[in-house]
Scaffold this motif. Sequence first.
Motif, PDB file in Angstrom:
ATOM      1  N   LYS A  15       0.785  -1.209  -0.054  1.00 49.87           N
ATOM      2  CA  LYS A  15      -0.011  -0.091   0.043  1.00 49.87           C
ATOM      3  C   LYS A  15       0.786   1.333   0.001  1.00 49.87           C
ATOM      4  CE  LYS A  15      -4.309  -1.455   2.215  1.00 49.87           C
ATOM      5  NZ  LYS A  15      -4.906  -1.137   3.654  1.00 49.87           N
ATOM      6  N   TYR A  18       2.453   1.767  -3.245  1.00 54.56           N
ATOM      7  CA  TYR A  18       1.658   2.400  -4.139  1.00 54.56           C
ATOM      8  C   TYR A  18       1.300   3.795  -4.189  1.00 54.56           C
ATOM      9  CZ  TYR A  18      -0.040  -2.200  -5.774  1.00 54.56           C
ATOM     10  OH  TYR A  18       0.115  -3.454  -6.540  1.00 54.56           O
ATOM     11  N   LEU A  30       1.229  16.787 -13.153  1.00 51.38           N
ATOM     12  CA  LEU A  30       1.058  18.128 -12.788  1.00 51.38           C
ATOM     13  C   LEU A  30       2.085  19.157 -13.667  1.00 51.38           C
ATOM     14  CD1 LEU A  30      -0.334  18.313  -9.281  1.00 51.38           C
ATOM     15  CD2 LEU A  30      -1.490  18.734 -11.421  1.00 51.38           C
ATOM     16  N   ILE A  33       1.723  19.341 -17.037  1.00 54.17           N
ATOM     17  CA  ILE A  33       0.478  19.995 -17.558  1.00 54.17           C
ATOM     18  C   ILE A  33       1.105  21.567 -17.457  1.00 54.17           C
ATOM     19  CG2 ILE A  33      -1.830  20.834 -16.853  1.00 54.17           C
ATOM     20  CD1 ILE A  33      -2.464  18.091 -15.861  1.00 54.17           C
ATOM     21  N   THR A  34       1.650  22.038 -16.450  1.00 52.62           N
ATOM     22  CA  THR A  34       1.985  23.314 -16.316  1.00 52.62           C
ATOM     23  C   THR A  34       3.015  23.591 -17.651  1.00 52.62           C
ATOM     24  OG1 THR A  34       3.688  22.535 -14.822  1.00 52.62           O
ATOM     25  CG2 THR A  34       1.780  24.159 -14.050  1.00 52.62           C
ATOM     26  N   ILE A 233     -35.613  14.540  -2.533  1.00 47.86           N
ATOM     27  CA  ILE A 233     -34.642  13.309  -1.689  1.00 47.86           C
ATOM     28  C   ILE A 233     -34.817  13.282  -0.168  1.00 47.86           C
ATOM     29  CG2 ILE A 233     -32.271  12.497  -1.296  1.00 47.86           C
ATOM     30  CD1 ILE A 233     -31.409  13.556  -4.199  1.00 47.86           C
TER      31      ILE A 233
END
Lengths: 240, 61
Positions: A15, A18, A30, A33-34, A233
Amino acid sequence: LSIIRTIKREVELKKSVYAVISAMLLITLLSFITIVSYTFAGSAGEELLKLNASTGSANVVTTVVTFFRGFDTLGEISVLFLASTGIGFLLQQEHKTSTFKFEPNFMLKVGSKLLFPVIVLFGLYVIVHGHLSPGGGFQGGVVIANAFLLLMLADAKFHLSHSIVAFAESSIGVAYVVVALIGLYVMDIFLGNFLPHSSNDIGLLFSAGIIPIIYIIVGVKVGSEMSAIVENILRRESHE
Amino acid sequence: MMQKDLTQAVILFMGFGLGSVALFFLFAAPDVALTEAVIGTGVSSIVFLIGIKQMDKKDVS
């Protein structure tokens, strides 16, 4: 037992591995993307920015949503209307008087009633200033629906008048089409901007022609639809 | 992702929404950030919580 312990330890190790891997992936994504967004600062976005000056609106996103893609917004509103209708149809099979099992606290009631006008005022501000600052009809409408949700959660006796909500959502849906058709009649374009929208008064409250009017319509529509959904609801919840 | 308690999962989902609000704001998209803050963390998590409450009631009875 010791085998189970070692297996558990291995699982925890896996875990954590991961988690580290996903964090590294997120960081690389990220940064990628920048870099991409700074190098290819989009051609379509540039064109829309240039076009935006002609509409007299200070917020490009608002112009795109209500004007360049105004027909899509009409479709989105009808999708929302269908969703609200479907939820109301599915959840209103049994009609019982709703009763909460507990009496809400006095402080809770008074506090929510104090907070309610402030939230509604903020929602109205977000809607009305949609063409000047971030936000607009969708966001402000949901903020107003949240204010009604707060009242419904805090006070069991509070109920939205169903006829008023139904009247608001249907008449405002008609108003959108009427504004668009007036544009078609005056300017020969569906959703034509027939009100004065000179680019000199960018940033004023009364500017940009029909764009703020359309966003106010969208705001009332979204607010009434979301309130109706939440009311359905919650009422169903209090039956059982 | 590996949470078994549904209520805690919804709370974590709200936290994820808040994190994405911060990211949207950092990437200069305040419109999307406002939408995510209102819808993603506000309405949807409350709807999830109501659903979890109904499921719990059915389990008991």
